[in-house]
Every structure is written in structure tokens, then in C-alpha cells.
Design a protein around this motif. Sequence first.
Motif, short mmCIF file in Angstrom:
data_model
loop_
_atom_site.label_atom_id
_atom_site.label_comp_id
_atom_site.label_asym_id
_atom_site.label_seq_id
_atom_site.Cartn_x
_atom_site.Cartn_y
_atom_site.Cartn_z
N ALA A 11 -27.50 -0.90 36.65
CA ALA A 11 -28.07 -0.69 35.32
C ALA A 11 -27.20 0.24 34.48
N VAL A 12 -26.71 1.31 35.10
CA VAL A 12 -25.87 2.24 34.35
C VAL A 12 -24.56 1.56 33.95
N ALA A 13 -24.01 0.75 34.82
CA ALA A 13 -22.77 0.03 34.48
C ALA A 13 -23.01 -0.92 33.30
N ALA A 14 -24.11 -1.64 33.32
CA ALA A 14 -24.43 -2.55 32.21
C ALA A 14 -24.66 -1.76 30.93
N ALA A 15 -25.37 -0.67 31.04
CA ALA A 15 -25.65 0.15 29.85
C ALA A 15 -24.36 0.73 29.30
N ALA A 16 -23.46 1.14 30.17
CA ALA A 16 -22.20 1.70 29.71
C ALA A 16 -21.41 0.67 28.92
N CYS A 17 -21.44 -0.58 29.36
CA CYS A 17 -20.74 -1.64 28.63
C CYS A 17 -21.32 -1.80 27.24
N VAL A 18 -22.64 -1.83 27.14
CA VAL A 18 -23.29 -1.99 25.85
C VAL A 18 -23.00 -0.79 24.96
N LEU A 19 -23.12 0.40 25.51
CA LEU A 19 -22.95 1.60 24.71
C LEU A 19 -21.50 1.81 24.31
N CYS A 20 -20.59 1.47 25.16
CA CYS A 20 -19.19 1.60 24.79
C CYS A 20 -18.87 0.64 23.65
N ALA A 21 -19.49 -0.53 23.69
CA ALA A 21 -19.24 -1.52 22.65
C ALA A 21 -19.87 -1.11 21.33
N SER A 22 -20.82 -0.19 21.36
CA SER A 22 -21.48 0.19 20.11
C SER A 22 -21.29 1.66 19.78
N SER A 23 -20.15 2.22 20.17
CA SER A 23 -19.90 3.62 19.87
C SER A 23 -19.48 3.78 18.41
N PRO A 24 -19.76 4.95 17.83
CA PRO A 24 -19.45 5.16 16.43
C PRO A 24 -17.96 5.05 16.15
N SER A 25 -17.64 4.55 14.98
CA SER A 25 -16.27 4.40 14.55
C SER A 25 -15.79 5.70 13.92
N GLU A 26 -14.54 6.00 14.06
CA GLU A 26 -13.99 7.20 13.44
C GLU A 26 -13.76 6.98 11.95
N GLU A 88 -27.19 6.40 23.48
CA GLU A 88 -26.17 7.23 24.13
C GLU A 88 -26.76 8.58 24.53
N THR A 89 -27.59 9.15 23.66
CA THR A 89 -28.27 10.40 23.97
C THR A 89 -29.20 10.22 25.17
N SER A 90 -29.93 9.11 25.19
CA SER A 90 -30.82 8.81 26.32
C SER A 90 -30.04 8.63 27.61
N ARG A 91 -28.89 7.96 27.51
CA ARG A 91 -28.06 7.74 28.70
C ARG A 91 -27.59 9.08 29.25
N PHE A 147 -35.19 3.35 30.04
CA PHE A 147 -33.85 3.20 29.48
C PHE A 147 -33.40 1.74 29.53
N ASN A 148 -33.64 1.10 30.67
CA ASN A 148 -33.26 -0.31 30.80
C ASN A 148 -34.01 -1.17 29.78
N ALA A 149 -35.28 -0.89 29.57
CA ALA A 149 -36.06 -1.64 28.58
C ALA A 149 -35.51 -1.41 27.18
N ASP A 150 -35.11 -0.17 26.88
CA ASP A 150 -34.51 0.12 25.57
C ASP A 150 -33.18 -0.63 25.40
N ILE A 151 -32.39 -0.67 26.45
CA ILE A 151 -31.11 -1.39 26.40
C ILE A 151 -31.37 -2.88 26.19
N ASP A 152 -32.33 -3.44 26.92
CA ASP A 152 -32.65 -4.86 26.76
C ASP A 152 -33.09 -5.16 25.33
N ALA A 153 -33.95 -4.33 24.77
CA ALA A 153 -34.42 -4.52 23.39
C ALA A 153 -33.25 -4.40 22.41
N HIS A 154 -32.38 -3.45 22.65
CA HIS A 154 -31.20 -3.27 21.79
C HIS A 154 -30.31 -4.52 21.86
#
Length: 186
Positions: A11-26, A88-91, A147-154
Motif C-alpha cells: 500500500a505504501v509503495a502504491a501510495a508513493a507512486c500516486v503521491l510522487c506523480a502529484s507532487s507540487p510543481s516548482e 502527502e501530509t497523511s502519508r 489512508f488507502n481509502a483516501d488514496i483510492d478516492a483520490h
Amino acid sequence: MEEFMTTYFAAVAAAACVLCASSPSEAGGTGRFLGSLLARGAVRAAVAAGTSSSSSAKTYSADVLTVSQLAQCIKRASKLDEDSARLETSRTALQASLDEYDQSKATVEAQRASLNRSSSRAVNSFNALVDRHNAMLTDVKAKQSAFNADIDAHNVEVNAYNGDCAKQYYADDLVEAKKQAGVTGG
């Protein structure tokens, strides 16, 4: 417990993929979703550069967003960026709980190895430690599940956004769309 840890790491690996893909742009202080949406207008502007900029000459086909659709996509992109930051804060908080759980597990194992089983006081103290550790495990599992439910909804929202908004638009429609969306700058 092994099953929990295996599920946790997946679950953490999957979440990391999603969160890395949606990190803020500089660039420009916009998040990935909004920044990407705003950048696509330049592509459409280059394609339409040789045509008249009046709205009567514009063609809004299925792959070109109208001003209203663009405004809705801007709002959705902003919300997805906010949600990504919240996730990301939740993670980070979940990871802190997992680290605390790992420390507790190490403490339980160390005390188990040196437990004086003939002392009822030592056994009672150890049992209390195990009870606290088990309560921590229950809490970590609940946090992981939430957290997993939040990731799924996101992910559902991201997929819907991509289906609706991964289109081009006329760059000169952007100013009006931003006004409709209540967005300044960017």
C-alpha cells in the motif's frame, strides 16, 4: 502480523507512486495538475496561431475545452493539487506511526528475550507492554486503511479529471476561464 506488514508495504509503495506523480510543481507555485492544465494552452495557442482569435472562428470539438469546461477543469485541478498535498501530509503521519510501531515491536522483542518469567510483577509489566503494542497495531491498521481509502478516492478523482480535462483549449480563453474559476495569477 506478517500479512499486515506485506499489505502495508504494498500500500505504501502504491501510495508513493500516486503521491510522487502529484507532487507540487516548482514553476509558478502551482501544483502538478493545475500547472499541467495551464501549460497545455500554449500548445493549443501554437496550433491556432495562424487562425483568427475571435471566438466565432474557434471550433470547440470534443478534444477542445470550452471556456466553461476549462473553468471547471481549473477548479478540479486546484482541488486535486490540494488533495495531493493533504495526502502527502497523511502519508508522512502514517509513516511516523509505522516507525513508532516498529520501535514498539523492537522493545517488545527485547523485553521478551530478557523477561523473568518467575516474577509475576515482571510478567504483568510485560503483558501491559504487549497490550499497548497491540493497541498501537490496531491504530496503525486503522490509519493505513483510512489512508488507502483516501488514496483510492483520490485516484478515482484523478481518473475522472484526466478523462474530462486532458484536452486542449484556446490560450485566449484562459483569462475568462480563470475569472470564472476564481483563480488569480498562475
